[in-house]
Design a protein around this motif. Sequence first.
Motif, short mmCIF file in Angstrom:
data_model
loop_
_atom_site.label_atom_id
_atom_site.label_comp_id
_atom_site.label_asym_id
_atom_site.label_seq_id
_atom_site.Cartn_x
_atom_site.Cartn_y
_atom_site.Cartn_z
N ASP A 82 0.84 -1.19 0.00
CA ASP A 82 0.00 0.00 0.00
C ASP A 82 0.88 1.24 0.00
OD1 ASP A 82 -2.52 -1.29 0.07
OD2 ASP A 82 -2.26 -1.69 2.21
N SER A 125 -1.36 8.16 0.98
CA SER A 125 -2.21 8.99 0.12
C SER A 125 -1.77 10.45 0.18
CB SER A 125 -3.68 8.86 0.56
OG SER A 125 -3.81 9.17 1.94
N ALA A 133 -2.13 8.54 -9.73
CA ALA A 133 -3.06 7.82 -8.85
C ALA A 133 -3.34 8.63 -7.58
CB ALA A 133 -2.50 6.45 -8.50
N VAL A 134 -2.30 9.25 -7.02
CA VAL A 134 -2.47 10.02 -5.78
C VAL A 134 -3.27 11.30 -6.04
CG1 VAL A 134 -1.26 11.32 -4.00
CG2 VAL A 134 -0.42 9.07 -4.70
N GLY A 186 -12.98 1.49 -9.06
CA GLY A 186 -11.54 1.63 -9.08
C GLY A 186 -10.93 1.12 -10.38
N HIS A 230 -6.28 6.36 -1.75
CA HIS A 230 -5.58 5.10 -1.53
C HIS A 230 -5.05 4.52 -2.84
CE1 HIS A 230 -4.64 1.18 0.16
NE2 HIS A 230 -5.30 0.63 -0.85
N ALA A 231 -3.83 4.02 -2.80
CA ALA A 231 -3.23 3.37 -3.97
C ALA A 231 -2.40 2.18 -3.51
CB ALA A 231 -2.37 4.34 -4.76
N SER A 258 -2.89 0.35 -8.49
CA SER A 258 -4.35 0.34 -8.36
C SER A 258 -4.79 1.48 -7.47
CB SER A 258 -4.82 -0.99 -7.76
OG SER A 258 -4.42 -2.08 -8.56
N ASP A 259 -5.95 2.09 -7.82
CA ASP A 259 -6.52 3.14 -6.98
C ASP A 259 -8.04 3.01 -7.00
OD1 ASP A 259 -7.68 4.76 -9.17
OD2 ASP A 259 -5.61 5.22 -9.67
N GLY A 270 -6.78 9.68 -8.04
CA GLY A 270 -7.32 8.35 -7.81
C GLY A 270 -8.09 8.17 -6.52
#
Length: 392
Positions: free
Chosen positions: A273, A276, A315-316, A380, A322-323, A339-340, A319
């Motif tokens: 993980d 964020s 992503a941050v 997501g 959370h990524a 992934s996000d 997204g």
Amino acid sequence: MDTVSPPAAAPEPETGTLRGAPGVGPPGLEVGVRIHLMGGESPGGDFHDVVRLNAVGGPDGPWAVIVGEVRGRGPDAAETAELACAIARDAVQHGSAPAAALRSLNERLLERSGVRGEELDPSFCTAIVASIEPVPGGAHVRLAVGGHPRPLVLRRDGRVEQVRSHGTLLGVLPDPFVTDQRLELGRGDALVLYTDGVTEEPGRSAGGHRRPFDQEALVAILARCTGFTADVLAERIETAARAHVEDAPRDDLAIVAIRVPESMGTATLVSADLPSDATAPGRARRIVTASLTGRSLDDLVEPAVLLTSEVVTNAVQHGGGHARIAVEHDHEGLRISVSDASTHLPHRLELGVDATSGRGIHLLDELADRWGVELHPGGGKTVWFELDVALR
């Protein structure tokens, strides 16, 4: 890779339903088998087999999948089905291509029935024979269809393709039309073979009108099954087909799904993980560098770190906070997935001379050997890219 969240365990099969033994099939590929027997005193004529071929390559060599159906019910149909499966299996195990195996089956059925001219054997047969050869990152498939419902291919991006190959019934004509077709399966792709018990059952709408669970309905089900294992995929098809009817199915059904897992074979996987906030790209860069350094993949570190930084930053920022990053690598190359929680797709920006951001897609196009975006059914997305060792 967290592209889909299938159920933790598929429902236990109901009475009369058999599931293929886990792990029985081509190495590195998933195999899911579902069979529902209508039961009663009249056995049906569906048959299937997954068998290793006697070819160079040992257990890592090609395998064959056989799916078929004999017309009618009762002991004669069941006996013919058993014979048909054995004939096709023997042919491919002795080196016959799928179309040649179907011709051998046709010849043997005609010899057995004694049918000549235009008379139709009441136990004529439909069948599919497919040879499947696992290769790094996928599988080569060669198949032939004799009067059987044509297989479907579910691609990892949700596209569903019907196999082009078709052919005539077996056990009817002395020279049936059957041809071989080749296709390629990549990571996350699945080949689905089934008997007509899946798609011929009519259902009932709220107004009482009959409607079939046809191939269009099956395609709609498959399109929602991206990321599922072969076993769960086969179970979902069976459940959907049987749930479509109010009363008990009138025909047996058989489903065989062959799938290439998303993960790279014999790969090392590191996942974590990410925070964020603005520290996420730096943490991701350190994870990638530590995963690759000293593992004969030093040449990939620089492009991998650069692309990772761009994807994680996006992503941050867009997204939803959370990524998660996953780094997979083996002796052939590298795959990085981020992934996000957002379904907002990355888009290409026109860059000015002094642009300091918006370079992500341009860099992916330039540096990655392959890249893509996968939307998750539950919300997501995952952005992934691959770098090959051999091309550098």
